[in-house]
Design an enzyme around this catalytic site. Structure first.
Site, PDB file in Angstrom:
ATOM      1  N   ASN A  42     -80.748  29.623  48.980  1.00  0.00           N
ATOM      2  CA  ASN A  42     -80.423  28.634  47.937  1.00  0.00           C
ATOM      3  C   ASN A  42     -81.414  28.717  46.773  1.00  0.00           C
ATOM      4  O   ASN A  42     -81.036  28.620  45.615  1.00  0.00           O
ATOM      5  CB  ASN A  42     -80.409  27.215  48.522  1.00  0.00           C
ATOM      6  CG  ASN A  42     -79.099  26.905  49.196  1.00  0.00           C
ATOM      7  OD1 ASN A  42     -78.076  26.684  48.541  1.00  0.00           O
ATOM      8  ND2 ASN A  42     -79.099  26.904  50.520  1.00  0.00           N
ATOM      9  N   LEU A  84     -82.842   9.267  54.701  1.00  0.00           N
ATOM     10  CA  LEU A  84     -82.568  10.675  54.995  1.00  0.00           C
ATOM     11  C   LEU A  84     -81.113  11.040  54.691  1.00  0.00           C
ATOM     12  O   LEU A  84     -80.185  10.335  55.119  1.00  0.00           O
ATOM     13  CB  LEU A  84     -82.864  10.933  56.484  1.00  0.00           C
ATOM     14  CG  LEU A  84     -82.670  12.381  56.939  1.00  0.00           C
ATOM     15  CD1 LEU A  84     -83.730  13.287  56.322  1.00  0.00           C
ATOM     16  CD2 LEU A  84     -82.719  12.469  58.455  1.00  0.00           C
ATOM     17  N   ASP A  85     -80.923  12.167  53.982  1.00  0.00           N
ATOM     18  CA  ASP A  85     -79.584  12.692  53.680  1.00  0.00           C
ATOM     19  C   ASP A  85     -78.678  11.617  53.091  1.00  0.00           C
ATOM     20  O   ASP A  85     -77.515  11.451  53.492  1.00  0.00           O
ATOM     21  CB  ASP A  85     -78.950  13.327  54.942  1.00  0.00           C
ATOM     22  CG  ASP A  85     -79.763  14.515  55.438  1.00  0.00           C
ATOM     23  OD1 ASP A  85     -80.423  15.166  54.617  1.00  0.00           O
ATOM     24  OD2 ASP A  85     -79.737  14.777  56.647  1.00  0.00           O
ATOM     25  N   GLY A 117     -84.540  30.896  51.992  1.00  0.00           N
ATOM     26  CA  GLY A 117     -84.610  30.825  50.529  1.00  0.00           C
ATOM     27  C   GLY A 117     -83.380  31.358  49.807  1.00  0.00           C
ATOM     28  O   GLY A 117     -83.466  31.701  48.625  1.00  0.00           O
ATOM     29  N   HIS A 161     -77.398  19.645  51.426  1.00  0.00           N
ATOM     30  CA  HIS A 161     -77.229  19.384  52.861  1.00  0.00           C
ATOM     31  C   HIS A 161     -75.933  20.039  53.320  1.00  0.00           C
ATOM     32  O   HIS A 161     -74.908  19.935  52.638  1.00  0.00           O
ATOM     33  CB  HIS A 161     -77.192  17.874  53.116  1.00  0.00           C
ATOM     34  CG  HIS A 161     -77.087  17.554  54.569  1.00  0.00           C
ATOM     35  ND1 HIS A 161     -78.156  17.682  55.440  1.00  0.00           N
ATOM     36  CD2 HIS A 161     -76.040  17.144  55.322  1.00  0.00           C
ATOM     37  CE1 HIS A 161     -77.763  17.360  56.653  1.00  0.00           C
ATOM     38  NE2 HIS A 161     -76.480  17.021  56.616  1.00  0.00           N
TER      39      HIS A 161
HETATM   40  C1  GAR Z   1     -79.116  25.614  53.953  1.00  0.00           C
HETATM   41  O1  GAR Z   1     -77.925  25.842  54.646  1.00  0.00           O
HETATM   42  C2  GAR Z   1     -79.280  24.140  53.629  1.00  0.00           C
HETATM   43  O2  GAR Z   1     -78.071  23.493  53.404  1.00  0.00           O
HETATM   44  C3  GAR Z   1     -79.934  23.617  54.873  1.00  0.00           C
HETATM   45  O3  GAR Z   1     -80.836  24.624  55.254  1.00  0.00           O
HETATM   46  C4  GAR Z   1     -80.321  25.899  54.850  1.00  0.00           C
HETATM   47  C5  GAR Z   1     -81.425  26.627  54.116  1.00  0.00           C
HETATM   48  O4  GAR Z   1     -81.085  27.973  53.875  1.00  0.00           O
HETATM   49  N1  GAR Z   1     -80.581  22.370  54.601  1.00  0.00           N
HETATM   50  C6  GAR Z   1     -80.683  21.374  55.488  1.00  0.00           C
HETATM   51  O5  GAR Z   1     -80.223  21.439  56.618  1.00  0.00           O
HETATM   52  C7  GAR Z   1     -81.393  20.150  54.978  1.00  0.00           C
HETATM   53  N2  GAR Z   1     -81.079  19.000  55.734  1.00  0.00           N
HETATM   54  P1  GAR Z   1     -81.884  28.820  52.786  1.00  0.00           P
HETATM   55  O6  GAR Z   1     -83.366  28.675  53.120  1.00  0.00           O
HETATM   56  O7  GAR Z   1     -81.424  30.232  52.989  1.00  0.00           O
HETATM   57  O8  GAR Z   1     -81.565  28.280  51.438  1.00  0.00           O
END
Ligand code: GAR
Length: 203
Positions: free
Chosen positions: A15, A144-145, A13, A109
């Site tokens: 982000n 996706l993405d 979490g 991403h």
């Molecule tokens: C982040 O690095 C995000 O870019 C990635 O998961 C992490 C979540 O971190 N997302 C993906 O890989 C989606 N395809 P967080 O929970 O600390 O924000």
């Protein structure tokens, strides 16, 4: 009036926290719900500390994707978000789900899309010898993405980089980029935000 934002998470979490703190600072949008598909996601504590309503809809409790998504949609519909931010939400959403909030779902991403869709992006960038790496915020579509890019932050790959060191520097970029893109999106400005290494105050 400030836009209502729901944030979907699966893990740390960081982000979500950056998005929420950015919203408080900028006052154009506000977090109305943090929803996790994992009961022990650390992001739930971060949401609680910020007094953001939070809930868990655990995919393992449902017999199939349709019933899991129906439960997520019920939570979202009750929260009435204008915008949904996927922030490390590690479930693939069906076209039906995306269709319900078409054009209003954002994702971050950890790669410079269209390079390295899917998982293990940092290791893959190193494997193929990319000179640059980074992160992308995009509108979510049925693929996706994929979907229109709303922002990208680039960093140079260093000769001594490992997947872990690269991931750490990309995360720093994510924390700056996603709140800036959300702020612009909430104002109705869809011009992409591009950040390069020279804009970075950390690395
Ligand atoms: C982040 O690095 C995000 O870019 C990635 O998961 C992490 C979540 O971190 N997302 C993906 O890989 C989606 N395809 P967080 O929970 O600390 O924000």
């Amino acid at each position: 009036m400030s836009k209502r934002v729901a944030i979907l998470i699966s893990g740390g979490g960081t982000n979500m926290a950056a998005l929420s703190d950015g919203m408080v600072k900028r006052n154009v949008a506000r977090p109305v719900l943090v929803l996790s598909n994992e009961r022990d996601a650390r992001g739930l504590e971060r949401a609680a500390r910020r007094n953001i309503p939070h809930s868990v809809v655990c995919h393992g409790d449902y017999r199939d994707r349709a019933s899991f998504e129906a439960a997520v949609l019920a939570e979202l519909d009750a929260a009435r978000p204008d915008i949904i931010c996927l922030a490390g939400f590690m479930r693939i959403l069906s076209p039906d789900f995306i269709g319900r909030y078409q054009g209003r779902v954002l994702n971050i991403h950890p790669s410079l899309l269209p390079r390295h869709k899917g998982l293990d992006t940092h290791a893959r960038a190193l494997e193929v010898g990319d000179a640059e790496h980074g992160c992308t915020v995009h509108l979510v579509t049925e693929r996706l993405d994929d979907g229109p890019v709303l922002g990208q932050a680039r960093i140079p790959v260093r000769p001594e980089d490992t997947p872990e060191s690269l991931a750490a520097r990309v995360r720093e970029q994510e924390r700056g980029l996603y709140p800036a893109v959300l702020d612009q999106f909430a104002r109705g400005d869809r011009r992409p935000v591009f950040r390069t290494h020279s804009d970075c105050r950390v690395c």
